[in-house]
Design an enzyme around this catalytic site. Structure first.
Site, PDB file in Angstrom:
ATOM      1  N   GLU A  94       0.829  -1.208   0.000  1.00 21.71           N
ATOM      2  CA  GLU A  94       0.000   0.000   0.000  1.00 21.71           C
ATOM      3  C   GLU A  94       0.862   1.256   0.000  1.00 21.71           C
ATOM      4  OE1 GLU A  94      -3.195  -1.563   3.226  1.00 21.71           O
ATOM      5  OE2 GLU A  94      -2.758   0.566   3.260  1.00 21.71           O
ATOM      6  N   CYS A 107       3.218   8.639   1.139  1.00 23.88           N
ATOM      7  CA  CYS A 107       3.633   7.753   2.231  1.00 23.88           C
ATOM      8  C   CYS A 107       3.871   6.375   1.633  1.00 23.88           C
ATOM      9  CB  CYS A 107       2.520   7.694   3.276  1.00 23.88           C
ATOM     10  SG  CYS A 107       2.796   6.462   4.561  1.00 23.88           S
ATOM     11  N   CYS A 114       5.435  -6.909   8.188  1.00 25.28           N
ATOM     12  CA  CYS A 114       6.335  -6.338   9.195  1.00 25.28           C
ATOM     13  C   CYS A 114       6.463  -7.346  10.328  1.00 25.28           C
ATOM     14  CB  CYS A 114       5.725  -5.040   9.732  1.00 25.28           C
ATOM     15  SG  CYS A 114       6.759  -4.171  10.926  1.00 25.28           S
ATOM     16  N   CYS A 118       3.825  -4.424  16.721  1.00 20.39           N
ATOM     17  CA  CYS A 118       3.125  -3.387  17.502  1.00 20.39           C
ATOM     18  C   CYS A 118       1.651  -3.786  17.623  1.00 20.39           C
ATOM     19  CB  CYS A 118       3.265  -2.019  16.841  1.00 20.39           C
ATOM     20  SG  CYS A 118       4.967  -1.456  16.749  1.00 20.39           S
ATOM     21  N   CYS A 121      -1.303  -2.223  15.367  1.00 24.88           N
ATOM     22  CA  CYS A 121      -1.022  -2.021  13.945  1.00 24.88           C
ATOM     23  C   CYS A 121      -1.475  -3.205  13.096  1.00 24.88           C
ATOM     24  CB  CYS A 121       0.481  -1.790  13.762  1.00 24.88           C
ATOM     25  SG  CYS A 121       0.939  -1.516  12.047  1.00 24.88           S
ATOM     26  N   GLU A 162       9.112  -1.818   8.724  1.00 27.16           N
ATOM     27  CA  GLU A 162      10.041  -1.069   9.571  1.00 27.16           C
ATOM     28  C   GLU A 162      11.275  -0.746   8.719  1.00 27.16           C
ATOM     29  OE1 GLU A 162      10.329   0.548  12.438  1.00 27.16           O
ATOM     30  OE2 GLU A 162      12.396   0.836  11.797  1.00 27.16           O
ATOM     31  N   SER A 216       8.359   6.403  16.646  1.00 20.06           N
ATOM     32  CA  SER A 216       7.055   5.973  17.164  1.00 20.06           C
ATOM     33  C   SER A 216       7.230   5.677  18.639  1.00 20.06           C
ATOM     34  CB  SER A 216       6.589   4.736  16.405  1.00 20.06           C
ATOM     35  OG  SER A 216       6.428   5.071  15.053  1.00 20.06           O
ATOM     36  N   LEU A 217       6.812   6.617  19.467  1.00 19.74           N
ATOM     37  CA  LEU A 217       7.057   6.511  20.912  1.00 19.74           C
ATOM     38  C   LEU A 217       5.860   5.841  21.593  1.00 19.74           C
ATOM     39  CD1 LEU A 217       8.955   7.192  23.245  1.00 19.74           C
ATOM     40  CD2 LEU A 217       7.960   9.490  23.312  1.00 19.74           C
ATOM     41  N   ASN A 292      -6.106   4.497  15.306  1.00 21.16           N
ATOM     42  CA  ASN A 292      -7.074   4.055  14.317  1.00 21.16           C
ATOM     43  C   ASN A 292      -7.439   2.604  14.675  1.00 21.16           C
ATOM     44  OD1 ASN A 292      -8.536   3.901  11.961  1.00 21.16           O
ATOM     45  ND2 ASN A 292      -6.921   4.804  10.726  1.00 21.16           N
ATOM     46  N   CYS A 335      -3.477   1.769   8.729  1.00 18.33           N
ATOM     47  CA  CYS A 335      -2.385   1.344   7.849  1.00 18.33           C
ATOM     48  C   CYS A 335      -2.433  -0.164   7.683  1.00 18.33           C
ATOM     49  CB  CYS A 335      -1.025   1.653   8.487  1.00 18.33           C
ATOM     50  SG  CYS A 335      -0.867   3.306   9.068  1.00 18.33           S
TER      51      CYS A 335
HETATM   52  N1  SAH Z   1       7.621   0.882  11.378  1.00 17.08           N
HETATM   53  C1  SAH Z   1       7.693   2.303  11.352  1.00 17.08           C
HETATM   54  C2  SAH Z   1       6.909   2.960  10.234  1.00 17.08           C
HETATM   55  C3  SAH Z   1       5.551   2.409   9.893  1.00 17.08           C
HETATM   56  S1  SAH Z   1       4.230   2.699  11.013  1.00 17.08           S
HETATM   57  C4  SAH Z   1       7.300   2.876  12.692  1.00 17.08           C
HETATM   58  O1  SAH Z   1       6.964   2.105  13.583  1.00 17.08           O
HETATM   59  O2  SAH Z   1       7.384   4.078  12.885  1.00 17.08           O
HETATM   60  C5  SAH Z   1       3.822   4.393  10.857  1.00 17.08           C
HETATM   61  C6  SAH Z   1       3.184   4.979  12.110  1.00 17.08           C
HETATM   62  O3  SAH Z   1       1.806   4.585  12.249  1.00 17.08           O
HETATM   63  C7  SAH Z   1       3.868   4.539  13.391  1.00 17.08           C
HETATM   64  O4  SAH Z   1       3.972   5.623  14.272  1.00 17.08           O
HETATM   65  C8  SAH Z   1       2.891   3.506  13.921  1.00 17.08           C
HETATM   66  O5  SAH Z   1       3.096   3.274  15.274  1.00 17.08           O
HETATM   67  C9  SAH Z   1       1.577   4.144  13.566  1.00 17.08           C
HETATM   68  N2  SAH Z   1       0.420   3.255  13.563  1.00 17.08           N
HETATM   69  C10 SAH Z   1       0.329   1.991  13.132  1.00 17.08           C
HETATM   70  N3  SAH Z   1      -0.910   1.513  13.279  1.00 17.08           N
HETATM   71  C11 SAH Z   1      -1.639   2.499  13.820  1.00 17.08           C
HETATM   72  C12 SAH Z   1      -2.998   2.610  14.224  1.00 17.08           C
HETATM   73  N4  SAH Z   1      -3.842   1.592  14.106  1.00 17.08           N
HETATM   74  N5  SAH Z   1      -3.403   3.783  14.757  1.00 17.08           N
HETATM   75  C13 SAH Z   1      -2.536   4.823  14.874  1.00 17.08           C
HETATM   76  N6  SAH Z   1      -1.255   4.782  14.516  1.00 17.08           N
HETATM   77  C14 SAH Z   1      -0.801   3.624  14.003  1.00 17.08           C
END
Ligand code: SAH
Length: 348
Positions: A94, A107, A114, A118, A121, A162, A216-217, A292, A335
């Site tokens: 995507e 983006c 991945c 997380c 996600c 990632e 991504s904190l 989300n 995402c």
């Molecule tokens: N792996 C990388 C980049 C891809 S994720 C990373 O972790 O930063 C891009 C961003 O979307 C990250 O901050 C991730 O934590 C966030 N993200 C993923 N799923 C999400 C969701 N369901 N709601 C809000 N943010 C989300």
């Protein structure tokens, strides 16, 4: 693609070496490079300033990565477009186009799936298939630019995957994307987002590029971060923050912290206080993202009042903060959900 060379992943120097080795003059490399990265053709036949014999030779030895647009969803609200691209090996990825007043931002995905896990996600639910090649990262941008017939000015590596888990290909992608002989996107207009792979963050810092690093904190302390992000088992939150400080020291670039607010999990007053302490004194920016929700998990968005209070608290503590505007609400889903739906429908 058998043993053929992925020609769109070669930088000008590598392409020159390859072309000279195959008996052509060095200046031909620049022509080929322009065809690939400026005019963005998808076949060697279109490279009309090369001899037919040379085009045939290239065809025998190389292939041109050419993503196929499998589907696109267009938001009626703000024109955001979500693309599903088919790769040569049958995998799908995507990418998203966002239209802002200051320009078009894309983006991109950096991997198929991945393995970071997380919890909130959708991209990680089925694990990692493989990393994307530099050409496959680039072609997402090229194909979207062609589709809308406009220049892409900003790129964020924030789609599925990632990027630090596909590090060499990421670096090559950055080199090609920002090359003055290619699309020539300014490093300043590129953001790479990571879940916090500390050694790679430091390595990137050492390269002293002018790109923005986003971390991504998503939590204000180690324990809470662990609940949301398994990568925290490997790298403690303080190590990750130290790597961000190091990034700023080396590059002078302000780091962005992404913080997805999850109702009742990381959105309390105490969380805001703790977060303020954690990043106190840093030259940084916090991006609050209402989580989300995905159907595979029970996480819910914080309500608007809670989000506003969280933001206020950070601001009172002197921290730069914005709430991310939700783009393409009507087409979105989190995402990775478009890809997930596509795969499920093919299996079903
Ligand atoms: N792996 C990388 C980049 C891809 S994720 C990373 O972790 O930063 C891009 C961003 O979307 C990250 O901050 C991730 O934590 C966030 N993200 C993923 N799923 C999400 C969701 N369901 N709601 C809000 N943010 C989300």
């Amino acid at each position: 693609m058998d043993n053929k060379i992925d020609i769109k992943s070669l930088n000008l120097e590598e392409l020159t070496g390859f072309i000279v080795k195959n008996g052509e003059k060095a200046f031909r490399a620049k022509q080929v490079y322009q065809w690939l990265h400026v005019k963005q053709v998808d076949t060697f036949d279109e490279m009309t300033n090369l001899s037919k014999a040379f085009r045939e030779k290239l065809e025998q030895l190389c292939y041109i990565t050419d993503l196929h647009q499998e589907a696109v969803q267009i938001s009626k609200i703000d024109g955001t477009r979500k693309y599903l691209f088919l790769l040569e090996d049958g995998n799908v990825i995507e990418s998203v186009l966002m239209r802002y007043k200051h320009g078009n931002s894309v983006c991109i995905s950096s991997q198929v799936g991945c393995r970071m896990g997380c919890r909130f996600c959708a991209s990680t639910l089925d694990g990692l298939v493989r990393g994307l090649k530099p050409s496959e990262m680039l072609d997402q941008i090229y194909k979207i630019g062609k589709d809308i017939g406009e220049r892409i000015s900003n790129v964020v590596v924030m789609g599925t995957g990632e990027p630090m888990d596909n590090f060499d290909n990421l670096l090559k992608f950055i080199e090609l994307l920002t090359d003055e002989n290619g699309l020539n996107i300014s490093q300043r207009n590129l953001t790479v987002s990571t879940c916090g792979i500390v050694p790679r963050m430091r390595e990137l810092a050492d390269r002293q590029l002018a790109i923005t690093l986003a971390l991504s904190l998503h939590a204000s302390n180690q324990q809470k971060r662990l609940e949301l992000m398994p990568v925290a088992n490997k790298y403690d939150i303080h190590e990750v923050i130290d790597a961000c400080r190091y990034y700023f020291e080396k590059t002078g670039r302000r780091v962005t912290f992404e913080y997805s607010l999850v109702g009742g999990v990381n959105d309390t007053d105490e969380d805001a206080r703790e977060l303020s302490r954690l990043i106190h004194g840093m030259n940084c920016h916090v991006n609050l993202i209402p989580v989300n929700p995905i159907k595979e998990r029970n996480y819910v968005q914080s309500n608007a009042a809670v989000i506003a209070a969280f933001k206020n608290k950070l601001e009172k503590n002197g921290i730069n903060v914005t709430i991310r505007r939700e783009m393409g609400r009507d087409i979105d889903g989190a995402c990775g959900q478009l890809r997930k739906r596509y795969i499920t429908s093919k299996e079903g």
